[in-house]
Design an enzyme around this catalytic site. Structure first.
Site, mmCIF file in Angstrom:
data_model
loop_
_atom_site.group_PDB
_atom_site.id
_atom_site.type_symbol
_atom_site.label_atom_id
_atom_site.label_comp_id
_atom_site.label_asym_id
_atom_site.label_seq_id
_atom_site.Cartn_x
_atom_site.Cartn_y
_atom_site.Cartn_z
ATOM 1 N N GLU A 169 -8.663 -99.642 -46.424
ATOM 2 C CA GLU A 169 -10.008 -101.217 -46.509
ATOM 3 C C GLU A 169 -11.299 -99.733 -45.748
ATOM 4 O OE1 GLU A 169 -9.318 -104.707 -44.145
ATOM 5 O OE2 GLU A 169 -7.944 -104.799 -44.895
ATOM 6 N N ASN A 211 -5.011 -98.401 -49.080
ATOM 7 C CA ASN A 211 -4.112 -99.424 -49.153
ATOM 8 C C ASN A 211 -5.538 -100.622 -49.141
ATOM 9 O OD1 ASN A 211 -2.424 -101.851 -48.927
ATOM 10 N ND2 ASN A 211 -2.485 -102.168 -46.805
ATOM 11 N N HIS A 248 -4.420 -110.908 -51.335
ATOM 12 C CA HIS A 248 -4.868 -111.685 -50.506
ATOM 13 C C HIS A 248 -4.997 -112.734 -51.600
ATOM 14 C CE1 HIS A 248 -3.412 -110.316 -47.130
ATOM 15 N NE2 HIS A 248 -3.737 -109.883 -46.888
ATOM 16 N N GLU A 277 0.666 -106.813 -49.413
ATOM 17 C CA GLU A 277 0.321 -108.023 -48.029
ATOM 18 C C GLU A 277 -0.019 -109.620 -49.215
ATOM 19 O OE1 GLU A 277 -3.130 -107.079 -45.962
ATOM 20 O OE2 GLU A 277 -2.805 -105.394 -46.016
ATOM 21 N N ASP A 279 0.323 -112.751 -50.527
ATOM 22 C CA ASP A 279 -0.220 -114.140 -50.394
ATOM 23 C C ASP A 279 -1.214 -115.534 -50.612
ATOM 24 O OD1 ASP A 279 -2.481 -113.413 -49.208
ATOM 25 O OD2 ASP A 279 -1.536 -113.809 -46.642
HETATM 26 O O1 G2I Z 1 -6.036 -109.690 -42.280
HETATM 27 C C1 G2I Z 1 -5.541 -109.640 -42.966
HETATM 28 C C2 G2I Z 1 -4.724 -108.747 -42.909
HETATM 29 C C3 G2I Z 1 -5.384 -107.757 -44.239
HETATM 30 N N1 G2I Z 1 -5.169 -105.857 -44.242
HETATM 31 C C4 G2I Z 1 -4.803 -105.399 -43.517
HETATM 32 C C5 G2I Z 1 -4.324 -106.364 -42.849
HETATM 33 O O2 G2I Z 1 -3.203 -105.763 -41.606
HETATM 34 C C6 G2I Z 1 -4.417 -107.559 -42.199
HETATM 35 O O3 G2I Z 1 -3.364 -108.222 -41.065
HETATM 36 C C7 G2I Z 1 -4.193 -108.847 -40.364
HETATM 37 C C8 G2I Z 1 -2.799 -110.073 -39.852
HETATM 38 O O4 G2I Z 1 -2.238 -110.461 -40.453
HETATM 39 C C9 G2I Z 1 -3.360 -110.442 -38.603
HETATM 40 O O5 G2I Z 1 -2.537 -110.970 -37.758
HETATM 41 O O6 G2I Z 1 -4.639 -108.520 -39.090
HETATM 42 C C10 G2I Z 1 -5.430 -109.531 -38.477
HETATM 43 C C11 G2I Z 1 -6.531 -108.150 -37.589
HETATM 44 O O7 G2I Z 1 -6.743 -107.920 -38.981
HETATM 45 C C12 G2I Z 1 -4.184 -110.224 -37.700
HETATM 46 O O8 G2I Z 1 -4.711 -111.095 -36.684
HETATM 47 C C13 G2I Z 1 -5.028 -110.241 -35.188
HETATM 48 C C14 G2I Z 1 -5.843 -111.170 -34.552
HETATM 49 O O9 G2I Z 1 -7.157 -110.984 -34.810
HETATM 50 C C15 G2I Z 1 -6.019 -111.056 -32.822
HETATM 51 O O10 G2I Z 1 -6.905 -111.748 -32.505
HETATM 52 C C16 G2I Z 1 -4.710 -110.610 -32.607
HETATM 53 O O11 G2I Z 1 -4.216 -110.563 -30.902
HETATM 54 O O12 G2I Z 1 -3.572 -110.914 -34.289
HETATM 55 C C17 G2I Z 1 -3.448 -110.477 -33.644
HETATM 56 C C18 G2I Z 1 -1.814 -110.862 -32.964
HETATM 57 O O13 G2I Z 1 -1.502 -111.564 -33.030
#
Ligand code: G2I
Length: 474
Positions: A169, A211, A248, A277, A279
């Site tokens: 990103e 990515n 996404h 990724e 969805d």
């Molecule tokens: O935002 C969707 C994805 C976009 N591209 C990069 C990916 O790495 C990203 O994944 C998401 C995860 O699916 C989330 O699970 O990235 C987020 C963070 O930028 C993730 O969220 C985080 C929460 O912000 C935290 O508060 C939490 O502790 O997930 C953590 C674990 O549950």
């Protein structure tokens, strides 16, 4: 891994199916056995159906859900690639500077290996999910921290990762097509290629991907920005192997009708493409149609290696309210699942290699540099420097060009200016950090064919070296 590949298509693709066919001819019933050249047999799970096409089908996994039996049941049945949803990110793996915790990521790798799945690594360098200590760094301290992070994490997982999202990103949203203004970007605009070279040196067997999201629509400025960067990297020999399209999709960023064009155009640059990724928010037949389209688009592009969805059940999604995944909250298959599976079983363009790799990744790096543009020089070799200087630090790339006899080992010698010091290097072994320094080849770039080139680099504090270094055969 072997289990999945054994379930795959080699036999099914090549084995003609015998069928008993009744033919009504001239009033007589003749029964004949004919060999029908059929397409591959239908896969009954996403992973098996993708393997029939020489592709993978993966999902993001939250490691703390590996104790949920419904979740693990679907994971093990349907998928043959996994991505750690959060567990291999910078904040998770290096919570304090230079203190690494790999336990959660290791659990996922162990689960994958025990169940015949491969692993995509996500993500080495990203402006989000940085630990607090990294967020407070800038300039050469941040650059050095990034290089160390990539080196340590990619070395820890060396040989176990199919592809790494090396940089995530790094481009702006909106219409500029420009790079995102982050603390990493402000360390010097070459930080992305430094990240790729560092990752290559640490794990030469992994595919190295850039990515991003909102890069699916070919007409969008962000897509063009990334495309131009990848084209430039390929032209200059920066070691990039693949581009990940997060994909996404929702009403603000819907599945674009030119998605296949985007994948094709990137692949034509000489990189693999992966859907990383996926969805798609929505429900019912419209969601199912979009999923089927994405799968067909990947299968239409020979260099599209596979598809990863960003979670298993709708309730596992980061966008749970948009119900964007293939299984509902109870783990039931949705229409989108059936559409994706059917599209996989329709088939498409086979990948360039008939089978996904079944053995360990190679131990030597693929070539990273462009062909020479000038005739081979008369001596054993020559070396040229290209540096990027910022206040207080620099990165120097060195291109070694072999003479007419080729090289089986080489050294490059130069003088680091007074007050400057080398803090990190890649694809070489330096004799020291300051003053007169000799850089020796590493194993995988020891041999350079006649007129061929290889590159190494180093980073330092102070002023970058200039002039023409001495190159010698070793
Ligand atoms: O935002 C969707 C994805 C976009 N591209 C990069 C990916 O790495 C990203 O994944 C998401 C995860 O699916 C989330 O699970 O990235 C987020 C963070 O930028 C993730 O969220 C985080 C929460 O912000 C935290 O508060 C939490 O502790 O997930 C953590 C674990 O549950």
């Amino acid at each position: 891994m072997d289990k999945v590949l054994a379930r795959g298509s080699a036999a099914a693709r090549s084995r003609p199916r015998a069928a008993v066919v009744s033919i009504l001819a001239a009033g007589a019933v003749v029964t004949a056995t004919v060999a029908m050249a059929t397409s591959a047999s239908a896969g009954t799970t996403l992973g098996a159906a993708a393997a029939e096409q020489g592709r993978y089908f993966g999902t993001a996994v939250a490691v703390n859900k590996l104790s949920d039996s419904t979740y693990v049941g679907i994971l093990n049945r349907e998928f043959n690639m996994v991505t750690a949803e959060n567990e291999m990110k910078w904040d998770a793996t290096e919570p304090s500077q230079n203190q690494f915790t790999f336990s959660a990521g290791d659990r996922l790798v162990a689960h994958a290996q025990a169940n015949g799945m491969r692993v995509r690594g996500h993500a080495l360098a990203w402006h989000q999910q940085q630990p607090g200590w990294a967020q407070s760094l800038s300039g050469s301290a941040l650059r050095q921290a990034m290089v160390n992070h990539i080196t340590q994490v990619a070395t820890h997982y060396r040989g176990k990762i199919y592809a790494w999202d090396v940089v995530n990103e790094a481009f702006d949203d909106g219409n500029s097509g420009a790079r995102r203004n982050t603390s990493l970007e402000r360390t010097g605009s070459d930080w992305i290629e430094v990240a790729f070279r560092t990752a290559r040196a640490a794990d030469p067997g992994a595919k190295l991907c850039y990515n991003d999201y909102n890069t699916d629509n070919w007409t969008w400025a962000k897509t063009q920005g990334v495309y131009n960067m990848v084209r430039d990297f390929k032209a200059r020999g920066v070691p990039i192997d693949c581009v990940g399209f997060q994909s996404h999709f929702n009403s603000g960023s819907p599945y674009p009708s030119n998605y296949r064009t985007t994948l094709q155009n990137f692949a034509a640059l000489g990189v693999d493409v992966q859907i990383t990724e996926l969805d798609i928010e929505g429900s019912g037949s419209s969601q199912a149609t979009a999923y089927g389209n994405v799968v067909r688009d990947c299968l239409a592009v020979a260099r599209c290696n596979g598809i990863t969805v960003w979670g298993i059940r709708d309730t596992d999604s980061w966008r749970a309210s948009g119900t964007p995944l293939l299984f509902d909250g109870s783990g039931n298959k949705k229409p989108a699942y059936t559409a994706a599976l059917n599209a996989l079983n329709e088939g498409g363009t086979p990948p360039p290699t008939t089978e996904p790799p079944t053995s360990e990744p190679p131990t030597s790096a693929p070539p990273t540099s462009a062909p020479p543009t000038s005739p081979p020089p008369g001596g054993a070799c020559t070396a040229t420097l290209t540096s990027n200087q910022w206040q207080g630090g620099f990165v120097t790339n060195v291109r070694v060009t072999a003479g007419a006899s080729g090289l089986n080992g080489w050294t490059v010698s130069l003088t680091v200016p007074s007050g400057a010091a080398i803090t990190n290097s890649w694809s070489t072994q330096p004799s020291g950090t300051s003053g007169a320094v000799t850089f020796r080849n590493v194993d995988y770039n020891r041999q350079v064919g006649a007129g061929g080139t290889t590159e190494f680099g180093f980073q330092g504090t102070g002023t970058a070296p200039t002039g023409t270094p001495t190159c010698a055969a070793a």
